[in-house]
Design a protein around this motif. Structure first.
Motif, PDB file in Angstrom:
ATOM      1  N   GLY A 159     -63.920  72.971 -15.060  1.00 47.97           N
ATOM      2  CA  GLY A 159     -62.654  73.692 -15.125  1.00 47.97           C
ATOM      3  C   GLY A 159     -61.544  72.897 -15.785  1.00 47.97           C
ATOM      4  O   GLY A 159     -61.530  71.662 -15.748  1.00 47.97           O
ATOM      5  N   THR A 160     -60.609  73.623 -16.371  1.00 46.99           N
ATOM      6  CA  THR A 160     -59.408  73.012 -16.945  1.00 46.99           C
ATOM      7  C   THR A 160     -58.213  73.829 -16.507  1.00 46.99           C
ATOM      8  O   THR A 160     -58.249  75.064 -16.515  1.00 46.99           O
ATOM      9  N   GLN A 161     -57.150  73.156 -16.113  1.00 41.40           N
ATOM     10  CA  GLN A 161     -55.975  73.826 -15.560  1.00 41.40           C
ATOM     11  C   GLN A 161     -55.067  74.334 -16.680  1.00 41.40           C
ATOM     12  O   GLN A 161     -54.739  73.592 -17.614  1.00 41.40           O
ATOM     13  N   VAL A 162     -54.665  75.574 -16.549  1.00 45.77           N
ATOM     14  CA  VAL A 162     -53.660  76.156 -17.434  1.00 45.77           C
ATOM     15  C   VAL A 162     -52.490  76.594 -16.572  1.00 45.77           C
ATOM     16  O   VAL A 162     -52.677  77.323 -15.593  1.00 45.77           O
ATOM     17  N   VAL A 200     -57.141  77.990 -13.087  1.00 43.26           N
ATOM     18  CA  VAL A 200     -58.149  77.057 -13.573  1.00 43.26           C
ATOM     19  C   VAL A 200     -59.163  77.874 -14.365  1.00 43.26           C
ATOM     20  O   VAL A 200     -59.676  78.880 -13.858  1.00 43.26           O
ATOM     21  N   TYR A 201     -59.410  77.452 -15.586  1.00 41.20           N
ATOM     22  CA  TYR A 201     -60.320  78.181 -16.469  1.00 41.20           C
ATOM     23  C   TYR A 201     -61.655  77.443 -16.528  1.00 41.20           C
ATOM     24  O   TYR A 201     -61.708  76.253 -16.858  1.00 41.20           O
ATOM     25  N   TYR A 202     -62.702  78.182 -16.215  1.00 44.83           N
ATOM     26  CA  TYR A 202     -64.051  77.622 -16.207  1.00 44.83           C
ATOM     27  C   TYR A 202     -64.862  78.206 -17.363  1.00 44.83           C
ATOM     28  O   TYR A 202     -64.814  79.415 -17.611  1.00 44.83           O
ATOM     29  N   CYS A 203     -65.611  77.367 -17.994  1.00 38.06           N
ATOM     30  CA  CYS A 203     -66.590  77.778 -18.986  1.00 38.06           C
ATOM     31  C   CYS A 203     -67.931  77.966 -18.276  1.00 38.06           C
ATOM     32  O   CYS A 203     -68.279  77.177 -17.390  1.00 38.06           O
ATOM     33  N   VAL A 227     -47.588  75.122 -20.475  1.00 38.51           N
ATOM     34  CA  VAL A 227     -46.971  75.755 -21.633  1.00 38.51           C
ATOM     35  C   VAL A 227     -45.951  76.779 -21.153  1.00 38.51           C
ATOM     36  O   VAL A 227     -46.091  77.327 -20.045  1.00 38.51           O
ATOM     37  N   GLN A 228     -44.956  77.026 -21.947  1.00 39.67           N
ATOM     38  CA  GLN A 228     -43.969  78.042 -21.600  1.00 39.67           C
ATOM     39  C   GLN A 228     -44.511  79.438 -21.906  1.00 39.67           C
ATOM     40  O   GLN A 228     -45.393  79.606 -22.775  1.00 39.67           O
ATOM     41  N   ALA A 229     -43.992  80.418 -21.214  1.00 46.22           N
ATOM     42  CA  ALA A 229     -44.376  81.805 -21.474  1.00 46.22           C
ATOM     43  C   ALA A 229     -44.158  82.130 -22.950  1.00 46.22           C
ATOM     44  O   ALA A 229     -43.152  81.728 -23.537  1.00 46.22           O
ATOM     45  N   GLY A 230     -45.125  82.834 -23.507  1.00 48.91           N
ATOM     46  CA  GLY A 230     -45.078  83.148 -24.932  1.00 48.91           C
ATOM     47  C   GLY A 230     -45.792  82.142 -25.803  1.00 48.91           C
ATOM     48  O   GLY A 230     -46.008  82.392 -26.996  1.00 48.91           O
ATOM     49  N   GLY A 231     -46.155  81.017 -25.219  1.00 50.06           N
ATOM     50  CA  GLY A 231     -46.811  79.975 -25.969  1.00 50.06           C
ATOM     51  C   GLY A 231     -48.305  80.200 -26.106  1.00 50.06           C
ATOM     52  O   GLY A 231     -48.841  81.235 -25.689  1.00 50.06           O
ATOM     53  N   SER A 232     -48.974  79.205 -26.689  1.00 49.86           N
ATOM     54  CA  SER A 232     -50.407  79.305 -26.967  1.00 49.86           C
ATOM     55  C   SER A 232     -51.135  78.042 -26.529  1.00 49.86           C
ATOM     56  O   SER A 232     -50.553  76.951 -26.506  1.00 49.86           O
ATOM     57  N   LEU A 233     -52.395  78.224 -26.213  1.00 46.60           N
ATOM     58  CA  LEU A 233     -53.300  77.114 -25.941  1.00 46.60           C
ATOM     59  C   LEU A 233     -54.674  77.479 -26.478  1.00 46.60           C
ATOM     60  O   LEU A 233     -55.025  78.665 -26.546  1.00 46.60           O
ATOM     61  N   ARG A 234     -55.439  76.461 -26.822  1.00 45.21           N
ATOM     62  CA  ARG A 234     -56.820  76.676 -27.252  1.00 45.21           C
ATOM     63  C   ARG A 234     -57.726  75.852 -26.356  1.00 45.21           C
ATOM     64  O   ARG A 234     -57.658  74.616 -26.364  1.00 45.21           O
ATOM     65  N   LEU A 235     -58.552  76.525 -25.582  1.00 45.78           N
ATOM     66  CA  LEU A 235     -59.510  75.843 -24.729  1.00 45.78           C
ATOM     67  C   LEU A 235     -60.817  75.642 -25.492  1.00 45.78           C
ATOM     68  O   LEU A 235     -61.222  76.487 -26.285  1.00 45.78           O
ATOM     69  N   SER A 236     -61.464  74.531 -25.221  1.00 41.99           N
ATOM     70  CA  SER A 236     -62.774  74.237 -25.797  1.00 41.99           C
ATOM     71  C   SER A 236     -63.777  74.012 -24.682  1.00 41.99           C
ATOM     72  O   SER A 236     -63.425  73.542 -23.600  1.00 41.99           O
ATOM     73  N   CYS A 237     -65.020  74.325 -24.971  1.00 47.52           N
ATOM     74  CA  CYS A 237     -66.112  74.114 -24.021  1.00 47.52           C
ATOM     75  C   CYS A 237     -67.254  73.466 -24.781  1.00 47.52           C
ATOM     76  O   CYS A 237     -67.917  74.138 -25.593  1.00 47.52           O
ATOM     77  N   GLN A 285     -74.567  70.036 -19.189  1.00 52.61           N
ATOM     78  CA  GLN A 285     -73.128  69.818 -19.023  1.00 52.61           C
ATOM     79  C   GLN A 285     -72.336  70.837 -19.825  1.00 52.61           C
ATOM     80  O   GLN A 285     -72.686  71.162 -20.963  1.00 52.61           O
ATOM     81  N   LEU A 286     -71.275  71.328 -19.209  1.00 54.77           N
ATOM     82  CA  LEU A 286     -70.252  72.107 -19.890  1.00 54.77           C
ATOM     83  C   LEU A 286     -68.941  71.403 -19.593  1.00 54.77           C
ATOM     84  O   LEU A 286     -68.569  71.260 -18.428  1.00 54.77           O
ATOM     85  N   VAL A 287     -68.252  70.972 -20.627  1.00 52.05           N
ATOM     86  CA  VAL A 287     -67.023  70.218 -20.453  1.00 52.05           C
ATOM     87  C   VAL A 287     -65.879  70.957 -21.132  1.00 52.05           C
ATOM     88  O   VAL A 287     -65.854  71.097 -22.358  1.00 52.05           O
ATOM     89  N   GLU A 288     -64.934  71.433 -20.310  1.00 52.06           N
ATOM     90  CA  GLU A 288     -63.782  72.130 -20.839  1.00 52.06           C
ATOM     91  C   GLU A 288     -62.669  71.150 -21.174  1.00 52.06           C
ATOM     92  O   GLU A 288     -62.537  70.097 -20.547  1.00 52.06           O
ATOM     93  N   SER A 289     -61.875  71.528 -22.137  1.00 54.88           N
ATOM     94  CA  SER A 289     -60.681  70.751 -22.493  1.00 54.88           C
ATOM     95  C   SER A 289     -59.659  71.687 -23.114  1.00 54.88           C
ATOM     96  O   SER A 289     -59.986  72.830 -23.459  1.00 54.88           O
ATOM     97  N   GLY A 290     -58.436  71.192 -23.220  1.00 56.51           N
ATOM     98  CA  GLY A 290     -57.401  71.964 -23.894  1.00 56.51           C
ATOM     99  C   GLY A 290     -56.390  72.618 -22.983  1.00 56.51           C
ATOM    100  O   GLY A 290     -55.433  73.236 -23.448  1.00 56.51           O
TER     101      GLY A 290
END
Length: 117
Positions: free
Chosen positions: A110-113, A92-95, A11-21, A2-7
């Motif tokens: 996958g996790t949606q950004v 959609v970001y996939y690990c 977000v607004q342009a210029g912002g930040s996110l941290r994805l985890s797998c 299993q690979l489980v993405e989260s995070g």
């Protein structure tokens, strides 16, 4: 396996996110870990990858200087720190895990950004 993405999120342009797998079911430390994204238009792009013990990293030109990939083998977890986000980062970001960034064997769901302008 299993690979489980989260995070992901909105977000607004210029912002930040941290994805985890979070990985399980295989020897995490022995696999290269990558992030691959698929845009709403269906384009797929290999965003970043990190090697095993050597820690060598790869970034697509579109994210260089804004995204940082890392891994914690003790926690079987990889991360993608995304800063200065742009609307074109919406995807959609996939690990993925595999022997190399050209050969991924395992994929997450996958996790949606979404980045608003």
């Amino acid at each position: 396996v299993q690979l489980v993405e989260s995070g992901g999120g909105l977000v607004q342009a210029g912002g930040s996110l941290r994805l985890s797998c979070a990985a399980s079911g295989f020897t995490f430390a022995e696999y290269a870990i990558g992030w691959v994204r698929q845009t709403p238009g269906g384009e797929r792009e290999a965003v970043s990858c990190i090697g095993t013990s050597d820690g060598i990293t790869y970034y697509a030109d579109s994210v260089k200087g804004r995204f940082t990939i890392s891994r914690d083998n003790a926690k079987n977890t990889a991360y993608l720190e995304m800063n200065s986000l742009k609307p074109e980062d919406t995807a959609v970001y996939y690990c993925a895990a595999g022997p190399s960034r050209d050969n991924y064997e395992y994929w997450g769901q996958g996790t949606q950004v979404a980045v608003s302008s």
